[in-house]
Enzyme design. Structure first.
Site, PDB file in Angstrom:
ATOM      1  N   GLU A 133       0.881  -1.164   0.000  1.00  0.00           N
ATOM      2  CA  GLU A 133       0.000   0.000   0.000  1.00  0.00           C
ATOM      3  C   GLU A 133       0.924   1.221   0.000  1.00  0.00           C
ATOM      4  O   GLU A 133       1.801   1.320   0.865  1.00  0.00           O
ATOM      5  CB  GLU A 133      -0.841  -0.041   1.277  1.00  0.00           C
ATOM      6  CG  GLU A 133      -2.086   0.784   1.215  1.00  0.00           C
ATOM      7  CD  GLU A 133      -2.905   0.666   2.497  1.00  0.00           C
ATOM      8  OE1 GLU A 133      -2.811  -0.364   3.185  1.00  0.00           O
ATOM      9  OE2 GLU A 133      -3.620   1.625   2.790  1.00  0.00           O
ATOM     10  N   ARG A 186       4.812 -12.957   9.580  1.00  0.00           N
ATOM     11  CA  ARG A 186       5.524 -11.703   9.299  1.00  0.00           C
ATOM     12  C   ARG A 186       6.784 -11.609  10.148  1.00  0.00           C
ATOM     13  O   ARG A 186       6.918 -12.258  11.187  1.00  0.00           O
ATOM     14  CB  ARG A 186       4.639 -10.475   9.467  1.00  0.00           C
ATOM     15  CG  ARG A 186       3.990 -10.259  10.793  1.00  0.00           C
ATOM     16  CD  ARG A 186       3.313  -8.874  10.860  1.00  0.00           C
ATOM     17  NE  ARG A 186       2.344  -8.627   9.794  1.00  0.00           N
ATOM     18  CZ  ARG A 186       2.297  -7.487   9.084  1.00  0.00           C
ATOM     19  NH1 ARG A 186       3.145  -6.514   9.295  1.00  0.00           N
ATOM     20  NH2 ARG A 186       1.369  -7.310   8.170  1.00  0.00           N
ATOM     21  N   LYS A 235       4.306   0.630   9.539  1.00  0.00           N
ATOM     22  CA  LYS A 235       4.417   1.881   8.787  1.00  0.00           C
ATOM     23  C   LYS A 235       3.777   3.035   9.545  1.00  0.00           C
ATOM     24  O   LYS A 235       4.279   4.154   9.511  1.00  0.00           O
ATOM     25  CB  LYS A 235       3.716   1.721   7.433  1.00  0.00           C
ATOM     26  CG  LYS A 235       4.652   1.279   6.323  1.00  0.00           C
ATOM     27  CD  LYS A 235       3.949   1.281   4.981  1.00  0.00           C
ATOM     28  CE  LYS A 235       3.101   0.045   4.812  1.00  0.00           C
ATOM     29  NZ  LYS A 235       2.468  -0.068   3.495  1.00  0.00           N
TER      30      LYS A 235
HETATM   31  P1  ATP Z   1       2.494  -2.263   7.987  1.00  0.00           P
HETATM   32  O1  ATP Z   1       1.676  -2.925   9.053  1.00  0.00           O
HETATM   33  O2  ATP Z   1       3.914  -2.078   8.335  1.00  0.00           O
HETATM   34  O3  ATP Z   1       1.847  -1.045   7.442  1.00  0.00           O
HETATM   35  P2  ATP Z   1       1.343  -3.690   5.850  1.00  0.00           P
HETATM   36  O4  ATP Z   1       1.167  -5.165   5.869  1.00  0.00           O
HETATM   37  O5  ATP Z   1       0.145  -2.852   6.081  1.00  0.00           O
HETATM   38  O6  ATP Z   1       2.521  -3.331   6.821  1.00  0.00           O
HETATM   39  P3  ATP Z   1       1.568  -3.450   3.052  1.00  0.00           P
HETATM   40  O7  ATP Z   1       2.039  -2.299   2.265  1.00  0.00           O
HETATM   41  O8  ATP Z   1       0.139  -3.793   2.999  1.00  0.00           O
HETATM   42  O9  ATP Z   1       2.017  -3.204   4.538  1.00  0.00           O
HETATM   43  O10 ATP Z   1       2.462  -4.742   2.765  1.00  0.00           O
HETATM   44  C1  ATP Z   1       2.863  -5.200   1.505  1.00  0.00           C
HETATM   45  C2  ATP Z   1       3.240  -6.652   1.650  1.00  0.00           C
HETATM   46  O11 ATP Z   1       4.312  -6.794   2.571  1.00  0.00           O
HETATM   47  C3  ATP Z   1       2.082  -7.455   2.179  1.00  0.00           C
HETATM   48  O12 ATP Z   1       1.972  -8.635   1.409  1.00  0.00           O
HETATM   49  C4  ATP Z   1       2.456  -7.737   3.605  1.00  0.00           C
HETATM   50  O13 ATP Z   1       1.923  -8.940   4.020  1.00  0.00           O
HETATM   51  C5  ATP Z   1       3.975  -7.750   3.547  1.00  0.00           C
HETATM   52  N1  ATP Z   1       4.549  -7.369   4.850  1.00  0.00           N
HETATM   53  C6  ATP Z   1       4.306  -6.263   5.559  1.00  0.00           C
HETATM   54  N2  ATP Z   1       4.955  -6.276   6.745  1.00  0.00           N
HETATM   55  C7  ATP Z   1       5.622  -7.461   6.782  1.00  0.00           C
HETATM   56  C8  ATP Z   1       6.484  -8.077   7.745  1.00  0.00           C
HETATM   57  N3  ATP Z   1       6.781  -7.480   8.924  1.00  0.00           N
HETATM   58  N4  ATP Z   1       7.003  -9.281   7.431  1.00  0.00           N
HETATM   59  C9  ATP Z   1       6.722  -9.868   6.269  1.00  0.00           C
HETATM   60  N5  ATP Z   1       5.921  -9.353   5.328  1.00  0.00           N
HETATM   61  C10 ATP Z   1       5.372  -8.160   5.569  1.00  0.00           C
HETATM   62 MG    MG Z   2      -1.482  -2.326   5.146  1.00  0.00          MG
END
Ligand code: ATP
Ligand code: MG
Length: 542
Positions: free
Chosen positions: A32, A257, A267
């Protein structure tokens, strides 16, 4: 990805079962664009791109921008740069918002098939109707609306006939399902928010759980790899594609994760640190962002190695940040040249060295890697040594310089301290020393041994630099809480051998006996050379 993991095992089974006869293995990385990528994303990037690579398939970069919050082209640009820096190239680059028309069309199809309805309940009422883990949900009075009426209402929602929150489109699944995600989840909501890509074209926006499977299916993704919290959403993912009768629907597979000690991986939290000015931007060297790690001097190889070592698993755990540090240390060890740099300098005057003379001594560029050659370093009768390498009254087992003791000056001669000179306030201003010309390094002439070897720089040609070292961003407290480390940045002045003047921003070195450093790319100026400590020499990783 050399090793096989449970995801690869699942893919190999799908291949063996001839599940994708006319299609290659295709994955996607779907961030995102609402912030910079962090090391957790690097795990997902390595997994998605690495998996496609391993099976001769393709991986897309897809910006998951269905939520019209503050998404920014700055984030889009940084994400592209970070993926490329890690060493991956996408097959295609897409925006989920480009699929809004298709998603809308699919929603009308669900409505006409009696699989979705417009609900007048408010968000609170929907929540109250949802039930709990032990209690079934209650059906909405709107659930029995006829498809034609739902279609008319849905079209009115799109046209702007209703206020935000006045109506939603819900899937018609099962209010008694043990999986709460299947209790008629919301598919579309009304939101009068401009979207960075589609502007004011849309007043209704699809929910993630509805949009994501359609995005995957449109792109022909074979395996949709996501994190564990979506495991309970998988039945809904499959439901959406099954109801839309999508041929060769993608398969969702979840993994744990990444969590790291002494830092944060959200984020939202990282953005708050940036917005509050707690750090110097998303690329602050203390940040666990890819941009921060890059500025800190981490290499893409080190991050990829780290992601491979941690592997993928089905259960959440926290990885010791010392492993990440170990990976960059191992990567840099054979690769970077060393430089002599002293902190808290103490002046050494060698009284028997020919006055105003200077010579060049040869020092190896990398102790571990002879192929990196040697360099010439000026040596003279006036030098600086590191403040930590002298003790006026030595403690037990102190083998460095102290009055009456002789040590080797690395790459040069044996030097003995004869006298400590102080100013009126009692501060040491210089050490009077003598050297033995017969003991030049490599001459093989020394007949006695010394216990300590210390490094030095020539006083006249030394270059003043600024060094910054970093503590961890967060402190993990015993009660499980994480707090911002108030002492995460330490700045000092140091003196370096003259070769440092030719360093370029982004260039990495081992500061002999200190650690690995990189010239900062952001705040280094003509007047001030700033170096970030990447990692110390000693490892706490077991
Ligand atoms: P955050 O909670 O940090 O905002 P998010 O999952 O909302 O992370 P996205 O931009 O939606 O962030 O993530 C893009 C991809 O990266 C998704 O497929 C997500 O599952 C993966 N991802 C995000 N954080 C992690 C993590 N700590 N370990 C492994 N994969 C991750
Ligand atoms: Mg997200």
């Amino acid at each position: 990805m050399a090793e096989t993991n449970f995801i690869h095992a699942a893919i190999e089974k799908d291949i063996a079962d001839n599940k994708y006869p006319e299609r290659e293995i295709r994955t996607r990385f779907p961030p995102e664009p609402n912030g910079y990528l962090h090391i957790g994303h690097a795990k997902s990037i390595c997994l998605n791109f690495g998996t496609a690579e391993k099976y001769g398939g393709k991986c897309n970069l897809r910006f998951d921008d269905t939520n019209p919050v503050k998404e920014d082209t700055e984030y889009v640009d940084s994400i592209e740069a970070d993926v490329r820096w890690l060493g991956f190239e996408w097959a295609g680059i897409y925006f989920a918002s480009d699929y809004f028309d298709k998603m809308y069309e699919c929603a009308e199809r669900l409505i006409m098939n009696g699989k979705a309805y417009v609900d007048d309940l408010s968000a609170e009422e929907i929540k109250a109707h949802r039930g709990t883990l032990t209690e079934a949900g209650k059906e909405s009075p709107c659930r029995s609306r006829a498809p034609e009426e739902n279609l008319r209402l849905f079209r009115e929602m799109r046209a702007g006939s209703y206020a935000d929150g006045e109506k939603v489109l819900r899937a018609k699944i099962d209010m008694t399902s043990p999986n709460i995600n299947m209790r008629d989840p919301v598919l579309y909501r009304i939101a009068r928010v401009s979207h960075h890509n589609t502007g004011d074209d849309w007043l209704i926006y699809p929910m993630y759980d509805y949009a994501h499977p359609i995005e995957d299916a449109i792109e022909g993704i074979s395996h949709s790899i996501c994190t564990l919290e979506f495991e309970d959403h998988r039945p809904l993912y499959d439901w959406v594609l099954a109801e839309l009768e999508w041929p060769m629907a993608p398969r969702q597979i979840e993994f744990a994760r990444l969590n790291l000690t002494d830092t944060v991986m959200s984020k939202r939290y990282l953005k708050a640190l940036v917005d509050n000015g707690d750090v110097d931007g998303w690329d602050d060297p203390r940040m666990p962002t890819i941009a921060g790690l890059r500025r800190r001097g981490y290499t893409p190889e080190a991050l990829r190695d780290f992601c491979e070592r941690i592997g993928v698993s089905k259960s959440n755990s926290t990885v010791d940040i010392a492993l990440l540090e170990h990976c960059v240390r191992e990567d840099l060890k054979p690769k970077v040249e060393s430089r002599n740099v002293v902190e808290n300098p103490i002046k050494v005057v060698i009284s028997n060295y020919p006055e105003d003379a200077c010579e060049y001594v040869e020092i190896e560029n990398n102790k571990e890697n002879a192929s990196m050659g040697t360099r010439l370093v000026p040596f003279s009768g006036e030098l600086y040594i590191d403040g930590a390498d002298f003790m006026e009254i030595p403690e037990k087992k102190y083998f460095r310089l102290f009055p009456g003791n002789e040590v080797r000056f690395k790459g040069a001669y044996f030097v003995k301290c004869e006298e400590v000179i102080k100013d009126g306030a009692g501060n040491i201003t210089e050490l009077r020393c003598v050297y033995d010309p017969e003991t030049k390094s490599g001459s093989g002439q020394e007949t006695r041994k010394v216990k300590g070897t210390i490094h030095w720089v020539d006083a006249k040609t030394a270059v003043k630099i600024k060094v910054r070292s970093y503590g961890h961003l967060m402190i993990d407290e015993a009660n499980g809480e994480s707090v911002l480390n108030p002492d995460s940045l330490m700045e000092r002045v140091a003196f370096a051998e003259p070769a440092i003047a030719a360093a370029n921003p982004g260039e990495r070195f081992q500061f002999f006996r200190h650690g690995y450093y990189v010239m900062d790319e952001k705040i280094t100026s003509e007047n001030e050379r700033v170096f970030n400590e990447i990692v110390s020499l000693k490892s706490s990783w077991k």
